[in-house]
Design an enzyme around this catalytic site. Structure first.
Site, short mmCIF file in Angstrom:
data_model
loop_
_atom_site.label_atom_id
_atom_site.label_comp_id
_atom_site.label_asym_id
_atom_site.label_seq_id
_atom_site.Cartn_x
_atom_site.Cartn_y
_atom_site.Cartn_z
CG HIS A 89 -101.79 39.09 -48.38
ND1 HIS A 89 -101.96 39.42 -47.14
CD2 HIS A 89 -101.20 38.29 -48.74
CE1 HIS A 89 -101.21 38.30 -46.56
NE2 HIS A 89 -100.45 37.28 -47.25
CG HIS A 112 -95.79 40.54 -46.05
ND1 HIS A 112 -94.92 39.50 -45.96
CD2 HIS A 112 -96.99 40.02 -45.66
CE1 HIS A 112 -95.85 38.63 -45.66
NE2 HIS A 112 -96.67 38.66 -45.90
CD GLU A 142 -97.94 38.98 -42.16
OE1 GLU A 142 -98.71 39.18 -43.23
OE2 GLU A 142 -97.44 37.86 -42.03
#
Length: 378
Positions: free
Chosen positions: A134, A208, A342
């Site tokens: 991430h 997200h 996502e």
């Protein structure tokens, strides 16, 4: 006598016309209007953080935070016309900036999802990152974004921008990124991503947000019926790291080609990921906008359609949510209490040559769009 009757009729018609016009005017005055409001929420990293509220003509609302360019709330009607939130969120800025935040609603980058061993080689040079997931320890989800309000065609939007300097979290290149959130009057939330760089860099962006379409009526999302327009998925090992192999969903727990509840086969995928955390290879690989997934919650009658230009979508079933996480209104969240869809390029693509390219180079303009559309089945 006839002249008197005609005069009375004309007067009556004039009076009725005036009443009708007044009633119509009152109806217009009472109609919902699109708007944007801005509120200072506090400071993070000694910088002001603002919350924006967008409302369309139907009364649907979306709230955004400049910390992490995050979607903090989406309020939509159910089949009884009751408005309630369909996403997980917090009450305070300190919670969003705290360690308990599991990327709730955040914009994720510079590379969303995973990069194996937090390393990659690009144009003959090896780069080492601060984390393998991430975007790094302090990815885009932990940055303060600049924001600008936009109101076009009576549809509210907020444009958020961030400048990521060369070397941030280990990534090469000065990257300029813009994410625009637009709330349409047909209850579509449109997310447009744009970026440019002065040095070649991998780039994978997503949002997200955690969805629970029951609007709080069910603490879990296992009864939500999901359809994904994908016949293949990325094989993965421990930690959801893709192996590089692309497998068929048929006769696996990952087959959502026809609608089924999230909970139906979830126990069959617990061994590696504690639930679903899988990347689907969407049928649409053209780069043009197309339907990717649909989710329907029978309790509320809400349905969400997801459209994207991206080649993949990660389905995450909220596997690591727990009662320790106190959300909006002090509510305790729970495992599988929400799900994420996502839209993005494939995880670890920078280290997997057979996956679609994720490298943005100087002179190129990155552009991507995702739409979350909210409907109601009566």
């Amino acid at each position: 006598m006839n002249k008197l009757r005609i005069t009375i009729c004309i007067s009556f018609l004039s009076f009725f016309s005036l009443l009708t016009q007044n009633a119509f005017s009152q109806h217009l005055v009472g109609a919902k209007k699109s708007f944007i409001t801005k509120k200072l929420m506090g400071k993070v990293q000694e910088q002001d953080v603002f919350q924006y509220t967008l409302q369309n003509k139907t009364g649907m609302q979306v709230q955004l935070l400049t910390y992490g360019a995050a979607i903090t709330n989406i309020v939509t009607p159910d089949k009884y016309s009751k408005m309630s939130s369909v996403v997980l969120g917090f009450d305070s800025l300190s919670q969003y900036a705290g360690s308990e935040n599991q990327l709730l609603g955040s914009t994720v980058g510079r590379v969303a999802n995973r990069i194996s061993d937090k390393k990659f080689t690009l144009d003959g040079k090896e780069y080492t990152l601060s984390s393998d997931i991430h975007g790094g320890v302090n990815g885009f989800d932990k940055r303060i974004w600049k924001a600008k309000e936009i109101l076009k065609k009576n549809e509210p939007a907020v444009e958020m921008t961030y400048f990521s300097p060369d070397g941030e979290e280990g990534f090469p290149g000065n990257l300029q990124i813009t994410v625009t959130f637009t709330l349409k009057n047909n209850n579509e939330l449109v997310i447009d991503y744009k970026a440019s760089t002065d040095k070649a860099t991998p780039l994978v962006l997503t949002n997200h947000t955690y969805f629970n379409l029951s609007g709080g009526k069910d603490p879990k999302a296992l009864s939500t019926q999901l359809t994904v327009l994908a016949d293949q998925f990325l094989e993965f090992g421990d930690g959801s790291m893709p192996t590089g192999n692309i497998l068929n969903v048929k006769e696996t727990p990952f087959d959502f080609t026809t609608s089924k509840t999230i909970g139906k086969d979830i126990e069959k995928v617990q061994q590696h990921t504690n639930g679903y955390d899988v990347t689907f290879v969407l049928r649409n690989q053209t780069g043009k906008l197309a339907l990717a997934a649909k989710a329907y919650e029978p309790i509320s009658g809400r349905e969400m359609e997801v459209y994207t230009t991206e080649p993949g979508v990660v389905f995450y079933s909220g596997n690591w949510l727990s009662e320790k996480l106190k959300g909006r209104g002090g509510q305790s969240y729970t495992k599988n209490g929400a799900f994420c869809l996502e839209t993005q390029h494939y995880p670890n693509a920078i280290n997997t040559p057979q996956f679609p390219n994720t490298v943005l180079r100087p002179g190129q303009n990155f552009s991507s769009q995702t739409i979350y559309k909210f409907l109601v089945r009566k």
